[in-house]
Design an enzyme around this catalytic site. Structure first.
Site, PDB file in Angstrom:
ATOM      1  N   CYS A  33       0.824  -1.217   0.000  1.00 60.73           N
ATOM      2  CA  CYS A  33       0.000   0.000   0.000  1.00 60.73           C
ATOM      3  C   CYS A  33       0.862   1.273   0.000  1.00 60.73           C
ATOM      4  O   CYS A  33       1.510   1.554  -0.998  1.00 60.73           O
ATOM      5  CB  CYS A  33      -0.990  -0.065   1.158  1.00 60.73           C
TER       6      CYS A  33
ATOM      7  N   HIS B 138      -3.204  -5.077   1.923  1.00 59.42           N
ATOM      8  CA  HIS B 138      -2.491  -5.303   3.183  1.00 59.42           C
ATOM      9  C   HIS B 138      -2.439  -6.790   3.524  1.00 59.42           C
ATOM     10  O   HIS B 138      -3.276  -7.259   4.296  1.00 59.42           O
ATOM     11  CB  HIS B 138      -3.208  -4.563   4.320  1.00 59.42           C
TER      12      HIS B 138
ATOM     13  N   GLU C 139      -0.622  -8.182   5.530  1.00 57.89           N
ATOM     14  CA  GLU C 139      -0.337  -8.321   6.967  1.00 57.89           C
ATOM     15  C   GLU C 139      -1.609  -8.235   7.818  1.00 57.89           C
ATOM     16  O   GLU C 139      -1.574  -8.516   9.005  1.00 57.89           O
ATOM     17  CB  GLU C 139       0.693  -7.260   7.407  1.00 57.89           C
TER      18      GLU C 139
HETATM   19  N1  GLN Z   1      -3.680   6.327   0.887  1.00 57.27           N
HETATM   20  C1  GLN Z   1      -2.441   6.089   1.584  1.00 57.27           C
HETATM   21  C2  GLN Z   1      -1.319   6.894   0.940  1.00 57.27           C
HETATM   22  O1  GLN Z   1      -1.534   7.534  -0.019  1.00 57.27           O
HETATM   23  C3  GLN Z   1      -2.074   4.624   1.586  1.00 57.27           C
HETATM   24  C4  GLN Z   1      -3.082   3.841   2.394  1.00 57.27           C
HETATM   25  C5  GLN Z   1      -2.556   2.609   3.041  1.00 57.27           C
HETATM   26  O2  GLN Z   1      -1.354   2.374   3.132  1.00 57.27           O
HETATM   27  N2  GLN Z   1      -3.483   1.822   3.524  1.00 57.27           N
HETATM   28  O3  GLN Z   1      -0.218   6.880   1.420  1.00 57.27           O
END
Ligand code: GLN
Length: 201
Positions: free
Chosen positions: A77, A177, A179
């Protein structure tokens, strides 16, 4: 194997718990020296803008760029946003080593968080199984995949399919995610690839 987890912000503790379940005691990376002697790293989810601010002091950003340019990485992410060659929505700096564009928050806001099943491409099904559970929280969309980037798992989208897990050599990048799910498959695969990379050095 000595594995680090970037721990300036975000859900690094959840990654550490998964690694612990798998028998690996990770080192939390908060400053440049923490990278010394590590063999692989996880860049967790969180908020990439906050991470960028916290990476600037003490040369951590530059040391991290050098590290992820040559060692196995699992980026999830916000971590994948940090790795991307280009970031949109809005534009922001990045480590620039993963050959794709990450569009931030492309699946909606926090309230749109969801769990989807992703289809694993047949060539990766032997290690990951046919499907992956993907927890999407303000997730980035991966687009403009460049040379050397393979789609590992994807989900149906309005205009075809969209990639949720990518591999580029020794880099794995998930928009979701792993994790936070019930499965350890992605982490197991990452550790196995890191082990192979270590043995071939
Ligand atoms: N939207 C977040 C970002 O731009 C990422 C979201 C996440 O890691 N769950 O950094």
């Amino acid at each position: 194997m000595r594995v680090g987890i970037l721990a300036v912000q975000g859900d690094f503790a959840a990654h550490a718990r998964v690694l612990q379940r798998l028998g690996v005691q990770a080192r939390l990376v908060r400053q440049a020296d923490d990278l010394d002697g590590l063999e692989a790293i996880i860049l967790p989810g969180g908020e990439s803008t906050a991470m960028l601010k916290l990476l600037a002091p003490g040369g951590l950003m530059e040391r991290l760029r050098a590290f992820v340019s040559e060692r196995p990485v699992l980026a999830t992410c916000a971590g994948a946003i940090l790795l991307a060659r280009r970031v949109l929505g809005p534009e922001q700096p990045s480590l620039g080593v993963l050959n794709m564009t990450a569009v931030r928050n492309a699946y909606g806001r926090q309230i749109d968080s969801c769990i989807r099943l992703a289809r694993v491409r047949p060539e990766f099904a032997a290690v990951l199984g046919a499907e992956l559970e993907t927890v999407l929280i303000r997730a980035p969309r991966f687009q403009d995949l460049g040379a050397g980037v393979e789609i590992v798992a994807e989900a149906d989208a309005e205009n075809g399919c969209e990639p949720l897990l990518l591999r580029q050599g020794r880099i794995l990048a998930a928009s979701f995610h792993p994790e936070l799910g019930q499965e350890d498959k992605v982490h197991r695969w990452f550790l196995a690839q890191a082990q192979t990379a270590l043995q071939s050095r």
